[in-house]
Design an enzyme around this catalytic site. Structure first.
Site, PDB file in Angstrom:
ATOM      1  N   LYS A   1       0.851  -1.203   0.000  1.00  0.00           N
ATOM      2  CA  LYS A   1       0.000   0.000   0.000  1.00  0.00           C
ATOM      3  C   LYS A   1       0.882   1.246   0.000  1.00  0.00           C
ATOM      4  O   LYS A   1       2.094   1.159   0.242  1.00  0.00           O
ATOM      5  CB  LYS A   1      -0.923  -0.028   1.212  1.00  0.00           C
ATOM      6  CG  LYS A   1      -0.181   0.054   2.548  1.00  0.00           C
ATOM      7  CD  LYS A   1      -1.107  -0.254   3.709  1.00  0.00           C
ATOM      8  CE  LYS A   1      -0.338  -0.184   5.022  1.00  0.00           C
ATOM      9  NZ  LYS A   1      -1.100  -0.756   6.138  1.00  0.00           N
TER      10      LYS A   1
ATOM     11  N   TYR B   1      16.656  30.082   7.535  1.00  0.00           N
ATOM     12  CA  TYR B   1      15.394  30.641   8.039  1.00  0.00           C
ATOM     13  C   TYR B   1      15.310  30.508   9.554  1.00  0.00           C
ATOM     14  O   TYR B   1      15.626  29.453  10.114  1.00  0.00           O
ATOM     15  CB  TYR B   1      14.202  29.900   7.441  1.00  0.00           C
ATOM     16  CG  TYR B   1      13.933  30.228   5.993  1.00  0.00           C
ATOM     17  CD1 TYR B   1      13.681  31.527   5.568  1.00  0.00           C
ATOM     18  CD2 TYR B   1      13.906  29.203   5.054  1.00  0.00           C
ATOM     19  CE1 TYR B   1      13.409  31.798   4.230  1.00  0.00           C
ATOM     20  CE2 TYR B   1      13.634  29.456   3.721  1.00  0.00           C
ATOM     21  CZ  TYR B   1      13.390  30.762   3.325  1.00  0.00           C
ATOM     22  OH  TYR B   1      13.120  31.021   2.007  1.00  0.00           O
TER      23      TYR B   1
HETATM   24  C1  LIG Z   1      -0.253  -1.807   6.715  1.00  0.00           C
HETATM   25  C2  LIG Z   1      -0.772  -3.099   7.180  1.00  0.00           C
HETATM   26  C3  LIG Z   1       0.098  -4.158   7.464  1.00  0.00           C
HETATM   27  C4  LIG Z   1       1.606  -4.023   7.444  1.00  0.00           C
HETATM   28  O1  LIG Z   1       2.042  -3.364   8.610  1.00  0.00           O
HETATM   29  P1  LIG Z   1       3.620  -3.182   8.891  1.00  0.00           P
HETATM   30  O2  LIG Z   1       3.660  -2.615  10.254  1.00  0.00           O
HETATM   31  O3  LIG Z   1       4.123  -2.236   7.865  1.00  0.00           O
HETATM   32  O4  LIG Z   1       4.212  -4.530   8.757  1.00  0.00           O
HETATM   33  C5  LIG Z   1      -0.465  -5.381   7.801  1.00  0.00           C
HETATM   34  N1  LIG Z   1      -1.803  -5.536   7.869  1.00  0.00           N
HETATM   35  C6  LIG Z   1      -2.659  -4.540   7.623  1.00  0.00           C
HETATM   36  C7  LIG Z   1      -4.119  -4.766   7.732  1.00  0.00           C
HETATM   37  C8  LIG Z   1      -2.180  -3.287   7.281  1.00  0.00           C
HETATM   38  O5  LIG Z   1      -3.033  -2.289   7.056  1.00  0.00           O
END
Ligand SMILES: *Cc1c(COP(=O)(O)O)cnc(C)c1O
Length: 357
Positions: A34, A253
């Site tokens: 994702k 800045y």
């Molecule tokens: C993002 C996500 C993961 C992965 O989590 P990490 O901490 O990056 O390993 C696993 N399961 C779900 C449902 C997620 O949304």
């Protein structure tokens, strides 16, 4: 052209996937890609993770892009579908969906007759995180309704841990999940990266690693290297100017740094518009020509400053690593009061990518 670049190392992705396989050899791996594969680029990262048994994404468009690119594995929409049109599309393309609320469940029931094919469902339980999912008291009946629904091909039982990365651990949520599903014989998916690294009792049928695949740590205070992980991204640039401050002179800045002695400063072609955190304070780690040093002054839109007082060879054109191998993304994140996840996801669209390995 500005020298800034994000370099994605496919060999590191393969290595980190192998770390998951070694920890959980009998478990299928749903690689979480994702957020454009945590900022690495969806298709770019997928090519390094092609041995995964499946991919988890947020948006239908991401799942369709993976299908179109030839990935025939399980593709899971982690928040399920948002409309009837999306439900039709997932059925047509063989994409699996999370079902986490009554609306999604009812949509499957009422639209069953219209779908091209039955859909694989990951039925999500809210076992204590209180974000998505059916509460334990309504989970079994949701599962029975899915079993009775002709639109559903198979059901994987799923929950997500809120505290797999800290002292609280997963015991309470795992107990709730196990008690609620004791009489169900479906496959189970529980573990994110932190649970994979810390709690083998959560492996079950499908693990869901995200951050660890990219070589960053999900556990504050434990480095990715200590888990045998290799960073998949190097965020690099160059020095574009050098300044010498005399004692009493200030930098950038807000004059957030004032020299107390003669101080040599490298101006680096990277700023918050490239995704570097503006909140990184004086002293955030950075590397110049492979040598660790620190940032000074406030990060501006296109530039930031590094201390090269003790790096006499540093000059215009010197290589800079914002994060990667010499400086971990987790170290930069810790200094800036955030997590590696956020920094990786925030690399800006204007940064060119390069693939190696
Ligand atoms: C993002 C996500 C993961 C992965 O989590 P990490 O901490 O990056 O390993 C696993 N399961 C779900 C449902 C997620 O949304």
């Amino acid at each position: 052209m500005r020298a800034i670049k994000a370099i994605v190392n496919l060999a590191a992705l393969r290595h980190n996937l192998a770390v998951v396989r070694k920890l959980a050899p009998d478990t299928k791996v749903l690689a979480i890609v994702k957020a454009d594969a945590y900022g690495h680029g969806l298709l770019r990262a997928a090519s390094g993770l092609e041995d995964a048994d499946g991919f988890g994404v947020l948006r239908l468009s991401e799942a369709l892009a993976l299908r179109e690119a030839g990935y025939s594995q399980v593709l899971l929409l982690l928040e399920g579908v948002f409309s009837i049109d999306e439900l039709h599309a997932v059925a047509e393309h063989g994409i699996s969906i999370v079902v986490h609320n009554e609306q999604q469940l009812a949509m499957l029931e009422t639209r069953a007759g219209e779908l091209a094919r039955p859909v694989s469902v990951f039925l999500k339980m809210n076992s204590g995180m209180n974000r998505l999912g059916f509460k334990p008291g309504s989970y079994q009946s949701a599962c029975r309704r899915l079993q009775d629904c002709p639109a559903v091909a198979d059901i994987i039982l799923m929950t997500h841990f809120a505290t797999a990365d800290d002292d609280q651990g997963i015991a309470e949520q795992l107990a709730v999940f196990n008690a609620t599903t004791a009489e169900l014989n479906n496959p189970v998916s529980l573990a994110n990266s932190a649970a994979i690294l810390r709690f083998p009792e959560a492996y079950r049928d499908w693990v869901r690693p995200g951050i660890m695949l990219y070589g960053a740590s999900p556990v504050a205070g434990s480095s990715a290297a200590s888990f045998g992980l290799t960073p998949a991204m190097r965020f690099t640039s160059e020095v574009i100017a050098v300044q010498t401050l005399e004692a009493g002179e200030s930098l950038g800045y807000g004059a957030r740094f004032t020299a107390s002695q003669t101080t040599r400063i490298a101006v680096v072609a990277c700023g918050y518009a490239d995704g570097y955190p503006r909140h990184a304070p004086n002293g955030t780690p950075i590397a110049i020509d492979g040598q660790p040093t620190q940032t000074l002054g406030r990060v501006s839109m296109d530039m930031l400053f590094a201390d090269i007082t003790y790096l006499p060879n540093a000059k215009v054109g010197s290589a800079v690593e914002l994060w990667g191998e010499t400086v971990s993304v987790d170290a930069v994140a810790e200094a800036a009061g955030t997590v590696g996840y956020e920094l990786l996801c925030a690399v800006a669209p204007r940064v060119p990518f390069k693939v190696i390995g």
